[in-house]
Design an enzyme around this catalytic site. Structure first.
Site, PDB file in Angstrom:
ATOM      1  N   THR A 190       0.884  -1.174   0.000  1.00 44.06           N
ATOM      2  CA  THR A 190       0.000   0.000   0.000  1.00 44.06           C
ATOM      3  C   THR A 190       0.903   1.201   0.000  1.00 44.06           C
ATOM      4  O   THR A 190       1.149   1.857   0.992  1.00 44.06           O
ATOM      5  CB  THR A 190      -0.961   0.077   1.194  1.00 44.06           C
ATOM      6  OG1 THR A 190      -1.752   1.240   1.039  1.00 44.06           O
ATOM      7  CG2 THR A 190      -0.321   0.079   2.518  1.00 44.06           C
ATOM      8  N   GLU A 275       3.245  -0.890  10.368  1.00 49.61           N
ATOM      9  CA  GLU A 275       2.425  -0.516  11.514  1.00 49.61           C
ATOM     10  C   GLU A 275       2.760  -1.381  12.736  1.00 49.61           C
ATOM     11  O   GLU A 275       2.459  -2.568  12.772  1.00 49.61           O
ATOM     12  CB  GLU A 275       0.952  -0.621  11.133  1.00 49.61           C
ATOM     13  CG  GLU A 275       0.583   0.434  10.095  1.00 49.61           C
ATOM     14  CD  GLU A 275      -0.636   0.078   9.281  1.00 49.61           C
ATOM     15  OE1 GLU A 275      -1.048  -1.097   9.324  1.00 49.61           O
ATOM     16  OE2 GLU A 275      -1.182   0.966   8.596  1.00 49.61           O
ATOM     17  N   ASN A 399      -4.669  -1.339  13.216  1.00 54.23           N
ATOM     18  CA  ASN A 399      -5.564  -1.773  12.152  1.00 54.23           C
ATOM     19  C   ASN A 399      -6.983  -2.055  12.630  1.00 54.23           C
ATOM     20  O   ASN A 399      -7.925  -1.987  11.845  1.00 54.23           O
ATOM     21  CB  ASN A 399      -4.966  -3.004  11.447  1.00 54.23           C
ATOM     22  CG  ASN A 399      -3.870  -2.608  10.500  1.00 54.23           C
ATOM     23  OD1 ASN A 399      -4.109  -2.135   9.399  1.00 54.23           O
ATOM     24  ND2 ASN A 399      -2.626  -2.752  10.938  1.00 54.23           N
TER      25      ASN A 399
END
Length: 404
Positions: A190, A275, A399
């Site tokens: 991404t 993340e 998330n």
């Protein structure tokens, strides 16, 4: 004006002609933050793009497949909204955005390439975007650093490399930025990346160059095994340094090598910014019968939650790696030939524990931010390398709390 002054002015004008100009702005997706970038390309530039293969590719990705055939003059990037999973309306909004911008900068709408990143499934606030695009004064005084910040979403920090490389004994400027932290899996992650190299390269050679470099860098990272809908890498050859021959095989190999180093650094920044990530893990599958086999095994390990959580806990649990290797379908190897090293220390051979292991050295090395896994299949000469991150509580938190 003296001849000297004219020469200096001409030189400055030529340098400006070969330079990518940048305008960062707020188009209303984010509150009080720049959330868009406009790149104005030199008239002599060439551009090549590689993009996601996701079957639900975002509207900008689909538009770019058409507009890249024309001679793009501008790249427009927005963050905070992916314009993916937005159906027909999303496509209409993207087209309208290009038309609004084309009127403002006085070009054709198909001479603009669009890039979006952010939340999936939400329509662009097109009326607000139109107002802000029209009201912005495009003086192009922004920098590559400004651009690297404007394209961020869940990134903890901006990612930028600006440096000189040596081609044919001469210095050449390269500027490269990217964004990406989660949903990282080829093709690609991404992520968005934009790079400019001050050379005059043909479209054909530029496409070959970008494909080769991306395959060895951005297409060899994984954070969570999820392919995004918006991934794109754009490489701009500005048209500068025309005295350097880029039709030379030797020079192109030199450029490829230097660009690969830069893209490798950027891709490692993405993994380290994964993340909740705390470790950069390099997985080398070596001495395989085929590269395809090595690739399949490396991704299987990289995307194993058990493996990734062990790495987060600084646990050299070779059992999780070997168990994953043994479960990969469609690969051929001889179990008794396999050897596994972690951080250069042999842990597994002859289908069991290595006889001699310096556990104190091993435990100490597992606390490092960089971990290296070397898995030798010993049944061929091919290899494959992938870089991944560990899996932490922070990843789950980020998330699960990410807006939708």
């Amino acid at each position: 004006m003296s001849s000297y002054e004219y020469e200096i002015q001409t030189m400055l004008w030529k340098n400006m002609m070969d330079k990518v100009l940048i305008q960062t702005l707020n188009i209303g997706i984010k509150d009080k933050k720049n959330d868009a970038v406009l790149f104005k390309l030199p008239s002599s530039s060439k551009i090549s793009i590689v993009a996601t293969k996701n079957k639900y590719a975002a509207a900008p990705v689909l538009i770019n497949k058409i507009n890249i055939k024309y001679s793009p003059k501008y790249l427009f990037v927005n963050s905070g909204n992916a314009n993916a999973g937005t159906g027909t309306q999303g496509m209409k909004n993207a087209i309208k955005c290009a038309k609004i911008l084309s009127k403002k900068v006085k070009c054709k709408s198909n001479e603009i390439l669009l890039f979006s990143t952010g939340i999936i499934g939400k329509q662009l606030p097109i009326k607000i975007i139109e107002k802000n695009i029209v009201s912005t004064n495009y003086d192009y005084k922004s920098s590559w650093k400004d651009a690297s910040k404007a394209i961020m979403t869940t990134d903890k920090y901006n990612k930028i490399i600006s440096q000189k490389i040596i081609v044919s004994g001469k210095r050449v400027s390269v500027h490269a930025i990217c964004k990406g932290a989660g949903m990282i899996e080829p093709n690609m992650a991404t992520m968005l990346s934009f790079a400019a190299i001050d050379l005059n390269i043909s479209r054909k050679n530029l496409k070959l160059l970008l494909n080769k470099v991306v395959d060895k860098t951005f297409n060899r990272i994984s954070v969570d095994g999820d392919m995004s809908t918006n991934d794109s890498v754009a490489l701009i050859a500005t048209g500068g340094n025309t005295h350097i021959k880029t039709d030379s095989l030797k020079n192109m190999r030199e450029i490829e090598c230097q660009l690969e180093k830069i893209f490798t650094q950027l891709s490692e920044m993405i993994v380290m910014d994964g993340e909740g990530a705390t470790k950069l893990i390099t997985i080398n599958v070596l001495k395989s019968r085929s590269e395809a086999t090595a690739k399949k095994i490396s991704y299987a390990i990289a995307n194993s939650n058990l493996f990734k959580t062990a790495m987060h806990g600084s646990d050299a649990n070779w059992g999780r790696i070997i168990a994953k290797l043994g479960s990969v379908d469609g690969v051929n190897f001889t179990p008794s030939k396999v050897k596994l090293f972690i951080n250069g220390i042999l842990l597994f051979e002859n289908e069991t524990n290595a006889k001699i292991v310096n556990h104190k050295k091993l435990e100490s090395s597992m606390k490092n931010k960089k971990i290296k896994i070397d898995l030798f299949l010993n049944n061929g000469s091919q290899s494959y390398t992938i870089k991944t991150s560990d899996l932490s509580k922070q990843y789950v938190h980020l998330n699960s709390a990410y807006p939708s």
